[in-house]
Design an enzyme around this catalytic site. Structure first.
Site, mmCIF file in Angstrom:
data_model
loop_
_atom_site.group_PDB
_atom_site.id
_atom_site.type_symbol
_atom_site.label_atom_id
_atom_site.label_comp_id
_atom_site.label_asym_id
_atom_site.label_seq_id
_atom_site.Cartn_x
_atom_site.Cartn_y
_atom_site.Cartn_z
ATOM 1 N N ASP A 54 0.498 -1.936 4.503
ATOM 2 C CA ASP A 54 1.631 -1.008 4.657
ATOM 3 C C ASP A 54 2.920 -1.770 4.953
ATOM 4 O O ASP A 54 4.007 -1.207 4.873
ATOM 5 C CB ASP A 54 1.370 -0.036 5.820
ATOM 6 C CG ASP A 54 0.158 0.859 5.580
ATOM 7 O OD1 ASP A 54 -0.140 1.128 4.399
ATOM 8 O OD2 ASP A 54 -0.488 1.277 6.564
ATOM 9 N N GLU A 103 0.562 -0.572 -4.764
ATOM 10 C CA GLU A 103 -0.568 0.339 -4.934
ATOM 11 C C GLU A 103 -0.013 1.746 -4.871
ATOM 12 O O GLU A 103 0.865 2.037 -4.064
ATOM 13 C CB GLU A 103 -1.585 0.096 -3.805
ATOM 14 C CG GLU A 103 -2.870 0.907 -3.910
ATOM 15 C CD GLU A 103 -2.834 2.238 -3.180
ATOM 16 O OE1 GLU A 103 -3.770 3.043 -3.369
ATOM 17 O OE2 GLU A 103 -1.867 2.504 -2.426
ATOM 18 N N HIS A 124 0.850 -1.200 0.000
ATOM 19 C CA HIS A 124 0.000 0.000 0.000
ATOM 20 C C HIS A 124 0.883 1.247 0.000
ATOM 21 O O HIS A 124 1.613 1.485 0.960
ATOM 22 C CB HIS A 124 -0.884 -0.039 1.250
ATOM 23 C CG HIS A 124 -1.819 1.108 1.386
ATOM 24 N ND1 HIS A 124 -1.758 1.993 2.444
ATOM 25 C CD2 HIS A 124 -2.866 1.518 0.616
ATOM 26 C CE1 HIS A 124 -2.721 2.886 2.321
ATOM 27 N NE2 HIS A 124 -3.405 2.614 1.221
ATOM 28 N N ARG A 125 0.857 1.985 -1.103
ATOM 29 C CA ARG A 125 1.761 3.128 -1.313
ATOM 30 C C ARG A 125 3.214 2.649 -1.223
ATOM 31 O O ARG A 125 4.092 3.364 -0.748
ATOM 32 C CB ARG A 125 1.490 4.259 -0.323
ATOM 33 C CG ARG A 125 0.024 4.694 -0.300
ATOM 34 C CD ARG A 125 -0.273 5.786 0.719
ATOM 35 N NE ARG A 125 -1.711 5.842 0.985
ATOM 36 C CZ ARG A 125 -2.263 6.531 1.966
ATOM 37 N NH1 ARG A 125 -1.503 7.249 2.787
ATOM 38 N NH2 ARG A 125 -3.565 6.525 2.152
ATOM 39 N N ASP A 166 -0.983 6.226 -5.759
ATOM 40 C CA ASP A 166 -2.024 7.235 -5.962
ATOM 41 C C ASP A 166 -1.547 8.272 -6.969
ATOM 42 O O ASP A 166 -0.395 8.702 -6.913
ATOM 43 C CB ASP A 166 -2.320 7.946 -4.639
ATOM 44 C CG ASP A 166 -2.706 6.956 -3.553
ATOM 45 O OD1 ASP A 166 -3.854 6.508 -3.569
ATOM 46 O OD2 ASP A 166 -1.856 6.628 -2.710
ATOM 47 N N LYS A 195 -6.798 9.791 -7.740
ATOM 48 C CA LYS A 195 -7.258 10.621 -6.621
ATOM 49 C C LYS A 195 -8.068 11.792 -7.159
ATOM 50 O O LYS A 195 -7.665 12.944 -7.078
ATOM 51 C CB LYS A 195 -6.042 11.135 -5.834
ATOM 52 C CG LYS A 195 -5.236 10.059 -5.147
ATOM 53 C CD LYS A 195 -6.037 9.291 -4.117
ATOM 54 C CE LYS A 195 -6.427 10.162 -2.946
ATOM 55 N NZ LYS A 195 -7.143 9.377 -1.911
ATOM 56 N N HIS A 235 -0.590 10.909 -2.433
ATOM 57 C CA HIS A 235 -1.926 10.544 -1.951
ATOM 58 C C HIS A 235 -2.812 11.747 -1.651
ATOM 59 O O HIS A 235 -3.933 11.849 -2.137
ATOM 60 C CB HIS A 235 -1.820 9.669 -0.704
ATOM 61 C CG HIS A 235 -3.158 9.311 -0.128
ATOM 62 N ND1 HIS A 235 -3.819 10.112 0.795
ATOM 63 C CD2 HIS A 235 -3.985 8.262 -0.365
ATOM 64 C CE1 HIS A 235 -4.985 9.563 1.097
ATOM 65 N NE2 HIS A 235 -5.112 8.437 0.408
ATOM 66 N N GLU A 294 -4.495 4.147 -8.044
ATOM 67 C CA GLU A 294 -5.719 4.807 -7.582
ATOM 68 C C GLU A 294 -5.738 6.235 -8.098
ATOM 69 O O GLU A 294 -4.810 7.010 -7.866
ATOM 70 C CB GLU A 294 -5.795 4.807 -6.047
ATOM 71 C CG GLU A 294 -7.079 5.475 -5.575
ATOM 72 C CD GLU A 294 -7.217 5.563 -4.057
ATOM 73 O OE1 GLU A 294 -7.969 6.453 -3.594
ATOM 74 O OE2 GLU A 294 -6.592 4.766 -3.337
#
Length: 241
Positions: free
Chosen positions: A232, A37, A10-11, A39, A114, A52, A112
């Site tokens: 994370d 992942e 995640h990120r 953003d 944003k 993000h 993703e």
């Protein structure tokens, strides 16, 4: 997508490195994550960048909205030091930089968009163009909390996998996905239950919960039949498998 359970950083590996930076993505890859992942938003001069928040304060030493920065000014900000002095001098990467690096790996990608607060009119096209250029469409999922954007993407390119992002339970999400034209469901992990999994599995709809940092939850969600999770701490999640 492979049927085996997948771990997405995640990120990146954002529990151990400054989120959404190349360092964080590389750490997730070293940890053995199946995917990352990230953003994406647009700068004032319409460059897709990986960050993000709509504002830069939390993750950098700058002040203001991403959309008000020119790309050349945005990359001068320090996106590492707020995480730890050790990462001082790390910059916000452009999507192009990340995709160029990712194309030399076998990582799966979840991008993703944003665009829930600011619509960023050409964001979908710019992201699709870059993915096509780097030949990454077949291992990328595009997701957003802005479901109009997901619908637009699904209509533009039915080959790329799209996912609806949800924070809570909704009635018959499998029917809703069909209306949007999305192929998969990315949902807050606490909203996952047996009813959801039974109905999505029957219809071959991948469910990928976020953000799962407890090893016990990782194995629970795997047992329930989720396709993947976002965490994370990809290294820790890999160890629980």
């Amino acid at each position: 997508m492979a049927s085996s359970f997948q771990i997405y950083g995640h990120r990146g590996s954002s529990g151990t490195h400054p989120e959404n930076t190349l360092l964080s993505f590389q750490a997730a890859q070293r940890a053995g994550a199946h995917g990352i992942e990230l953003d994406v938003q647009l700068t004032k001069d319409l460059v897709p960048v990986v960050i993000h928040d709509e504002r830069v304060e939390r993750t950098t030493n700058g002040i203001g909205f991403v959309k008000d920065f020119l790309y050349e000014d945005l990359i001068r900000l320090d996106a590492g030091q707020t995480f730890s002095n050790r990462f001082q001098g790390t910059s916000i990467p452009s999507l192009k930089t990340v995709l160029e690096w990712a194309s030399s790996t076998s990582l799966l990608l979840n991008i993703e968009l944003k665009n829930g607060v600011f619509p960023y009119n050409s964001l979908e096209d710019r992201v699709l163009d870059l993915l096509t250029h780097y030949k990454l469409c077949d291992r990328t999922i595009l997701s957003s909390f802005n479901h109009y954007s997901i619908q637009k993407l699904a209509q533009k390119n039915d080959k790329i996998e799209t996912a609806v992002l949800l924070m809570e339970k909704i009635i018959e999400p499998w029917n809703y996905l069909q209306r949007v034209g999305a192929k998969s469901l990315h949902i807050e992990w606490q909203a996952v239950d047996e009813h959801l999994m039974e109905n999505t599995q029957k219809r071959d709809i991948p469910v990928r919960p976020f953000t799962v940092n407890d090893p016990l939850q990782v194995s629970n969600l795997q047992k329930l039949g989720c396709s993947a999770i976002f965490t994370d701490y990809p290294a820790a999640a890999i160890q629980t498998l």
